[in-house]
Design a protein around this motif. Structure first.
Motif, PDB file in Angstrom:
ATOM      1  N   PRO A   1     -21.589  40.757 -34.146  1.00 51.37           N
ATOM      2  CA  PRO A   1     -21.241  39.813 -33.091  1.00 51.37           C
ATOM      3  C   PRO A   1     -20.824  38.471 -33.682  1.00 51.37           C
ATOM      4  O   PRO A   1     -21.280  38.087 -34.766  1.00 51.37           O
ATOM      5  N   ALA A   2     -19.981  37.753 -32.949  1.00 54.43           N
ATOM      6  CA  ALA A   2     -19.558  36.438 -33.415  1.00 54.43           C
ATOM      7  C   ALA A   2     -20.748  35.498 -33.559  1.00 54.43           C
ATOM      8  O   ALA A   2     -20.750  34.614 -34.425  1.00 54.43           O
ATOM      9  N   LEU A   3     -21.779  35.677 -32.735  1.00 58.62           N
ATOM     10  CA  LEU A   3     -22.948  34.808 -32.806  1.00 58.62           C
ATOM     11  C   LEU A   3     -23.688  34.950 -34.122  1.00 58.62           C
ATOM     12  O   LEU A   3     -24.426  34.041 -34.521  1.00 58.62           O
TER      13      LEU A   3
ATOM     14  N   ALA B   1     -19.183  41.636 -23.681  1.00 59.97           N
ATOM     15  CA  ALA B   1     -20.361  42.513 -23.661  1.00 59.97           C
ATOM     16  C   ALA B   1     -21.204  42.330 -24.917  1.00 59.97           C
ATOM     17  O   ALA B   1     -22.432  42.176 -24.849  1.00 59.97           O
ATOM     18  N   ILE B   2     -20.552  42.321 -26.078  1.00 52.29           N
ATOM     19  CA  ILE B   2     -21.267  42.198 -27.347  1.00 52.29           C
ATOM     20  C   ILE B   2     -21.969  40.853 -27.462  1.00 52.29           C
ATOM     21  O   ILE B   2     -23.165  40.771 -27.780  1.00 52.29           O
ATOM     22  N   ASN B   3     -21.235  39.787 -27.209  1.00 54.15           N
ATOM     23  CA  ASN B   3     -21.780  38.449 -27.476  1.00 54.15           C
ATOM     24  C   ASN B   3     -22.686  37.937 -26.378  1.00 54.15           C
ATOM     25  O   ASN B   3     -23.643  37.205 -26.655  1.00 54.15           O
ATOM     26  N   LEU B   4     -22.451  38.341 -25.138  1.00 53.74           N
ATOM     27  CA  LEU B   4     -23.401  38.007 -24.079  1.00 53.74           C
ATOM     28  C   LEU B   4     -24.710  38.745 -24.315  1.00 53.74           C
ATOM     29  O   LEU B   4     -25.793  38.171 -24.186  1.00 53.74           O
ATOM     30  N   GLY B   5     -24.610  40.021 -24.683  1.00 52.34           N
ATOM     31  CA  GLY B   5     -25.824  40.769 -25.002  1.00 52.34           C
ATOM     32  C   GLY B   5     -26.593  40.156 -26.149  1.00 52.34           C
ATOM     33  O   GLY B   5     -27.824  40.052 -26.115  1.00 52.34           O
TER      34      GLY B   5
ATOM     35  N   LYS C   1     -23.700  29.416 -23.962  1.00 48.28           N
ATOM     36  CA  LYS C   1     -23.699  28.714 -22.680  1.00 48.28           C
ATOM     37  C   LYS C   1     -23.552  29.697 -21.526  1.00 48.28           C
ATOM     38  O   LYS C   1     -24.172  29.536 -20.469  1.00 48.28           O
ATOM     39  N   LEU C   2     -22.713  30.716 -21.728  1.00 43.13           N
ATOM     40  CA  LEU C   2     -22.521  31.716 -20.682  1.00 43.13           C
ATOM     41  C   LEU C   2     -23.828  32.433 -20.372  1.00 43.13           C
ATOM     42  O   LEU C   2     -24.152  32.685 -19.202  1.00 43.13           O
ATOM     43  N   ALA C   3     -24.585  32.771 -21.406  1.00 45.05           N
ATOM     44  CA  ALA C   3     -25.876  33.432 -21.187  1.00 45.05           C
ATOM     45  C   ALA C   3     -26.801  32.544 -20.368  1.00 45.05           C
ATOM     46  O   ALA C   3     -27.487  33.016 -19.445  1.00 45.05           O
TER      47      ALA C   3
ATOM     48  N   SER D   1     -19.460  28.532 -34.297  1.00 44.11           N
ATOM     49  CA  SER D   1     -18.069  28.509 -33.848  1.00 44.11           C
ATOM     50  C   SER D   1     -17.996  28.210 -32.353  1.00 44.11           C
ATOM     51  O   SER D   1     -18.963  28.429 -31.606  1.00 44.11           O
ATOM     52  N   SER D   2     -16.844  27.738 -31.905  1.00 41.32           N
ATOM     53  CA  SER D   2     -16.703  27.379 -30.493  1.00 41.32           C
ATOM     54  C   SER D   2     -16.883  28.590 -29.590  1.00 41.32           C
ATOM     55  O   SER D   2     -17.446  28.487 -28.496  1.00 41.32           O
ATOM     56  N   GLY D   3     -16.429  29.761 -30.042  1.00 43.54           N
ATOM     57  CA  GLY D   3     -16.612  30.969 -29.248  1.00 43.54           C
ATOM     58  C   GLY D   3     -18.071  31.351 -29.116  1.00 43.54           C
ATOM     59  O   GLY D   3     -18.544  31.717 -28.028  1.00 43.54           O
ATOM     60  N   SER D   4     -18.816  31.262 -30.205  1.00 48.73           N
ATOM     61  CA  SER D   4     -20.243  31.584 -30.173  1.00 48.73           C
ATOM     62  C   SER D   4     -21.009  30.624 -29.272  1.00 48.73           C
ATOM     63  O   SER D   4     -21.870  31.040 -28.484  1.00 48.73           O
TER      64      SER D   4
END
Length: 269
Positions: free
Chosen positions: A236-238, A26-30, A252-254, A244-247
């Protein structure tokens, strides 16, 4: 960019199983959607308030909360600004812990969120996307989110029991769609906490794709220490580590989410 006259798309992020990366998503997609220029409102509907903490909003600054949104019709919506431009928040507090009891006698108990978001409130209609971070259970709060939502995004952990409980969520979505919200769709399943060093993660991902087909997003969220560290820094991680690979995965998910939004959301099985 979406038509400024269009209503915001309401996306519930739900999985009754805890620890699957729901709030992280939720946090990082937002954040990723906001970084692309979309106006995003995140509603923290989890009494633990982890999304609120992860976006840097301390408890003392949570003046208007999701509990107020559900129960105080007379109070104007006042979304909280976050450190992310274009991303605003309606935070949660422990008051939500009593929400099920407080609404159980209300004849509109399944529609409290729908009624709140359906009101002609300037803070809400000016958003492109409204994300609802649901609690890790299929309680009245989650049902309220599903009744109000246009679609559901389901984070699914790449572990042995990944599919256990998912069928219950799918049945709940179908029931809500049949009885209370005919527009509700499964937007997709997002595989999270993928560990490429672990053969089991690959096996689980393959099994999930074989079972659920096109419901499963191509983007996979890896198990990444930066994603775990970012909430402790209240960001947020972003923002904590953009490279980072997670960010990168959430960016990409967005993009994949927006591409899917361009057509029809995938129907439930």
């Amino acid at each position: 960019m979406r038509d400024p006259q269009a209503k915001p798309h309401i996306l519930a992020i739900a999985n009754q199983k805890g620890g699957v990366g729901k709030t992280t998503t939720a946090i990082n997609l937002g954040t990723a959607l906001a970084a692309l220029g979309h106006r995003v409102l995140l509603i923290d509907l989890d009494p633990q308030g982890n999304a609120s903490t992860g976006l840097g909003v301390p408890s003392a600054e949570r003046d208007f909360t999701s509990y107020d949104l559900l129960f105080d019709k007379d109070e104007p919506v006042q979304a909280t600004e976050t450190l992310v431009p274009n991303l605003r928040l309606i935070p949660a507090t422990s008051d939500l812990s009593s929400a099920d009891v407080d609404m159980v006698a209300d004849p509109r108990r399944l529609h409290k969120m729908e009624d709140a978001l359906g009101a002609n409130v300037i803070d809400l209609v000016l958003q492109d996307y409204i994300l609802i971070d649901c609690p890790p259970s299929l309680n009245l709060l989650t049902i309220n989110a599903l009744v109000a939502a246009d679609s559901v995004l389901v984070p699914l952990q790449c572990e042995f029991f990944a599919l256990e409980g998912l069928s219950q969520l799918m049945r709940t979505v179908q029931s809500v769609r049949a009885t209370s919200n005919h527009r509700l769709r499964i937007q997709g399943i997002v595989l999270t906490m993928f560990d490429r060093r672990n053969n089991l993660s690959g096996q689980v991902a393959a099994d999930v794709r074989e079972t659920l087909g096109t419901l499963v997003y191509d983007t996979i969220i890896p198990r990444n220490v930066r994603l775990s560290e970012a909430p402790s820094h209240a960001m947020p991680a972003l923002i904590y580590d953009h490279a980072s690979s997670g960010s990168v995965a959430y960016q990409k998910l967005a993009g994949e989410l927006l591409a899917r939004m361009g057509g029809q959301a995938v129907e439930p099985a």
